[in-house]
Scaffold this active site. Structure first.
Site, mmCIF file in Angstrom:
data_model
loop_
_atom_site.group_PDB
_atom_site.id
_atom_site.type_symbol
_atom_site.label_atom_id
_atom_site.label_comp_id
_atom_site.label_asym_id
_atom_site.label_seq_id
_atom_site.Cartn_x
_atom_site.Cartn_y
_atom_site.Cartn_z
ATOM 1 N N GLN A 178 -4.292 -1.631 9.793
ATOM 2 C CA GLN A 178 -4.192 -2.951 9.151
ATOM 3 C C GLN A 178 -4.725 -4.044 10.084
ATOM 4 O OE1 GLN A 178 -3.096 -3.573 5.902
ATOM 5 N NE2 GLN A 178 -3.766 -5.660 6.302
ATOM 6 N N ASP B 198 -10.775 2.741 4.422
ATOM 7 C CA ASP B 198 -11.024 1.305 4.284
ATOM 8 C C ASP B 198 -12.530 1.018 4.253
ATOM 9 O OD1 ASP B 198 -8.977 -0.456 3.851
ATOM 10 O OD2 ASP B 198 -8.370 -0.611 5.955
ATOM 11 N N LYS C 91 0.840 -1.205 0.000
ATOM 12 C CA LYS C 91 0.000 0.000 0.000
ATOM 13 C C LYS C 91 0.877 1.259 0.000
ATOM 14 C CE LYS C 91 -3.702 -2.516 2.254
ATOM 15 N NZ LYS C 91 -4.372 -2.917 3.501
#
Ligand code: NAD
Length: 303
Positions: free
Chosen positions: A96, A119, A52
């Protein structure tokens, strides 16, 4: 049979984003800034976050990686999240997953400001996505929509079977495929670990989205000829013959299913790469004031 090439599409999307960022910067705006929090040392999570961050660099975004020890307390992590929520230089950020067992993931996701939740996991964004209001759509489902769209796959009136009902893939995917849009307008069946006689449903499906995390689970005898098959699964299986010591497997028996279907996404090289591209698209939206305003404006006028 045509391969749904995530590598090609994600490169295309990244080039588009890079172009937009260049124009933003030339017009005096700052480049979008994504931050990522990584707790602990899990190998797969480290790889995902690294990819990412690298993708951010490729498109001209600024990125910040915050690495925290696995024994960090929940409150310390929430303090870190609050700092990012209040930091105007950060447009969006991700935490994450998975997190260490002593941390309640739900509480962490709730701590993220919805307008920075690129997200798309915050209940506010999930709810707004469900109601078809402006929101961040979580990266994997968004990437699959993009894939269907860019390959001009007609979804209206089709029967879509989603295998898996997780909050990050199966559930949002099933909701998105029935929305009144293209891609969308499908009749959706959602299957899961308690579904009896799964083949009964998959054999009737025009589109199958497999997201269960079981290597080569979907076999050719479960697929109708000409179906579109999207493989979301990514499982690492030990393999001493490879440099990394493992091999990645999808949920679909690619070799045999590919002979029967019309379109299929491979693993690797399919949905995984689209996921990163979607995260970049969400971050670009987060840096766009208009989108940001719509996302946080709950007035009736905006619905
Ligand atoms: P999860 O474990 O949270 O959910 C799995 C789902 O599969 C559950 O809803 C369960 O009911 C269902 N399931 C399990 N066994 C089943 C069976 N025998 N028949 C029918 N349904 C069954 O997993 P997840 O987070 O949704 O991830 C699924 C897979 O997708 C994993 O391999 C994961 O690594 C992968 N994934 C890939 C990406 C990507 O970017 N490509 C992103 C997220 C997840």
């Amino acid at each position: 049979m045509q391969i749904l090439d995530g590598k090609k599409l994600s490169a295309e999307i990244k080039a588009e984003i890079a172009d937009t960022v260049k124009k933003m910067v030339l017009s005096g705006k700052k480049a979008p800034h994504l931050a990522a929090i990584l707790v602990g040392n899990d190998g797969a999570s480290r790889t995902y976050v690294a990819s990412k961050v690298k993708s951010c660099e490729e498109v001209g975004f600024k990125s910040t990686l915050i690495r925290l020890e696995s024994d960090i307390t929940q409150n310390e992590l929430i303090t870190q999240i609050n700092q990012l929520n209040n930091d105007d230089s950060i447009d969006g950020f991700i935490v994450q997953l998975p997190l260490p067992k002593h941390i309640d993931e739900e509480k962490i996701l709730l701590a993220i400001a919805p307008e920075k939740d690129v997200d798309g996991f915050h209940p506010m964004n999930v709810g707004r996505m469900t109601l078809h209001l402006p929101s961040y759509i979580s990266a994997t489902p968004k990437g699959i929509l993009e894939m269907l769209n860019r390959y001009n796959i007609e979804t209206e009136g089709k029967h879509c079977v989603v295998i898996g009902r997780s909050n990050i893939v199966g559930l949002p995917m099933s909701l998105l495929m029935q929305r009144r849009s293209q891609p969308g307008n499908c009749t959706v069946t959602i299957c899961h670990s308690k579904t009896n006689d799964l083949s009964k449903y998959t054999l009737e499906a025009d589109i199958i989205i497999a997201a269960l995390g079981k290597p080569k689970f979907l076999t050719a005898d479960m697929v109708k000829p000409g179906a579109v098959v999207i493989d979301v699964g990514i499982t690492r299986v030990d393999d001493a013959s490879t440099k990394s010591g493992f091999r990645l497997y999808g949920d679909v028996d690619f070799e045999n299913v590919s002979k029967k279907c019309s379109f299929i996404s491979p693993v690797p090289g399919g949905v995984g790469l689209m996921t990163v591209a979607s995260l970049l698209q969400n971050t670009l939206s987060a840096a766009n004031e208009e989108f940001y305003k719509k996302t946080i404006d709950f007035s009736v006028d905006n619905i």
